[in-house]
Enzyme design. Structure first.
Site: not given
Ligand code: NAP
Ligand code: GDD
Length: 323
Positions: A125, A127, A149
């Site tokens: 990520s 992050e 995280y």
């Molecule tokens: P998400 O919607 O939060 O999905 C997370 C998945 O992990 C769900 O299927 C959840 O299952 C499963 N999970 C959580 N705890 C578990 C456990 N203990 N054992 C088995 N499964 C478990 O995340 P996403 O947005 O699809 O992201 C996919 C991956 O990419 C994650 O690793 C995330 O950290 C990473 N990532 C995401 C982003 C982004 O912007 N979306 C960016 C960079 C990296 P349940 O349905 O049972 O809760």
């Molecule tokens: N969630 C949330 N809720 N975020 C807020 C809010 C609020 O009410 N108001 C402002 N924000 C700001 C957060 O402080 C952050 O700077 C930004 O919006 C994005 O927040 P999120 O959408 O929660 O995503 P994230 O960047 O913290 O994390 C996501 O992206 C990562 C990759 O950079 C997640 O998907 C992570 O799993 C992923 O790794």
């Protein structure tokens, strides 16, 4: 030729559902790992369920992962499961470390012990860059994570590299920047905003409470990003790649675009609530996807404005359906 088999952890998540669609369209047999719950929530993959095989397992439980890999004998393993919500990682830091960090080692161990020829993808990520040292961020930018995280993801990233170097596994990390879609979890800021816009537009709500509007993110479309995951596992050599659009926008710009697309004035509805301000913030993310473009031939297709519009329209449609 026998069909390729893919095992996806986190199949019920946003990315798991898009990756399943992609792999099914490419002719794979797709296996998804799900954990036991008292009520099953498979909404995102309901439309695919007849074309998927689900296996039980949990990232905190080694034997279930060993069994899943042994039974499926996958050609490709995509480790998408994680505790992925940044604010929760301050409330549940050790759980986040267990699942998001050590969980990666458990999946790698299962692969190493029972199916070392499988190709492995780790969901790293942006992050991890946290308090960024370079602008834009590349594969060579040092990490300075700002949340439990982010710290757990740095561990997952380096253990993946370590297993590649120690055991010669074909293991890759995709350093993905934020990617969104109408299937994004409701607590993440983009979906929280687009869902609120739709509710306000339909007269179901009046107010949206947010935290830091100045944070900047490089937002892309999840459907585009899962293609990069697959491409990483089709190369001659395993490697790590930044996947991003190369554009950054503030949360405020997302708010303006989302309210604007529904003909609403955001200033009449958005309230800043200190409860959503984080103990430590990632202020600026912007990725340089040049390596992915050059070596994988990957580029994002959906623009920022198209993404916002797609998500607002998705929420309007869903709420109208439920009404
Ligand atoms: P998400 O919607 O939060 O999905 C997370 C998945 O992990 C769900 O299927 C959840 O299952 C499963 N999970 C959580 N705890 C578990 C456990 N203990 N054992 C088995 N499964 C478990 O995340 P996403 O947005 O699809 O992201 C996919 C991956 O990419 C994650 O690793 C995330 O950290 C990473 N990532 C995401 C982003 C982004 O912007 N979306 C960016 C960079 C990296 P349940 O349905 O049972 O809760
Ligand atoms: N969630 C949330 N809720 N975020 C807020 C809010 C609020 O009410 N108001 C402002 N924000 C700001 C957060 O402080 C952050 O700077 C930004 O919006 C994005 O927040 P999120 O959408 O929660 O995503 P994230 O960047 O913290 O994390 C996501 O992206 C990562 C990759 O950079 C997640 O998907 C992570 O799993 C992923 O790794």
């Amino acid at each position: 030729m026998a069909k390729k088999k893919a095992l996806i952890t986190g199949i019920t998540g946003q990315d798991g559902s898009y990756l399943s669609e992609l792999l099914i369209s490419k002719g794979y047999d797709v296996y998804g790992m799900v954990r036991r719950a008292s009520v099953e929530r498979f909404d995102r993959i309901a439309h695919l369920q007849e074309r998927l095989t689900l296996v039980q397992g949990d990232l905190t439980d080694q034997s279930s992962l060993d069994e899943a890999v042994k039974t499926v004998q996958p050609d490709e393993v995509y480790n998408l499961a994680a505790q992925s919500f940044v604010p929760t990682s301050w409330n549940q830091p050790t759980l986040t470390g267990e699942v998001t960090g050590l969980g990666t080692t458990r999946v790698l161990e299962a692969v190493r012990k029972t199916r070392p020829e499988a190709r492995f993808y780790q969901a790293s990520s942006s992050e991890m860059f946290g308090k960024v040292r370079d602008v834009p961020q590349t594969e060579l930018t040092p990490f300075h994570p700002r949340s439990p995280y982010g710290v757990a993801k740095v561990y997952g990233h380096f253990i993946t590299i370590n297993y590649r170097e120690s055991y010669n596994l074909y293991a890759c990390s995709g350093i993905l920047f934020n990617h969104e879609s109408p299937r994004r979890g409701l607590e993440f800021v983009t979906r929280k905003i687009t869902n609120a816009v739709a509710r306000i537009k339909l007269g179901l709500s009046k107010e949206l409470r947010l935290g830091n509007l100045d944070a900047k993110r490089d937002w892309g479309y999840a459907g585009d990003y899962v293609e990069a995951m697959w491409l990483m596992l089709q190369q001659d050599e395993p490697d790590d790649f930044v996947v991003a659009t190369g554009e950054t926008h503030t949360v405020k710009e997302f708010v303006e675009a989302a309210f604007g697309s529904a003909g609403l004035d955001w200033e009449k509805h958005v309230v800043i609530d200190p409860r959503f301000i984080r103990p430590a913030e990632v202020e600026l993310l912007i990725g340089d996807p040049s390596k992915a473009r050059k070596k994988l031939g990957w580029k994002p297709r959906v623009s920022f404005d198209e993404l916002v519009k797609m998500m607002v329209e998705g929420d309007l449609k869903e709420l109208k359906k439920g009404a």
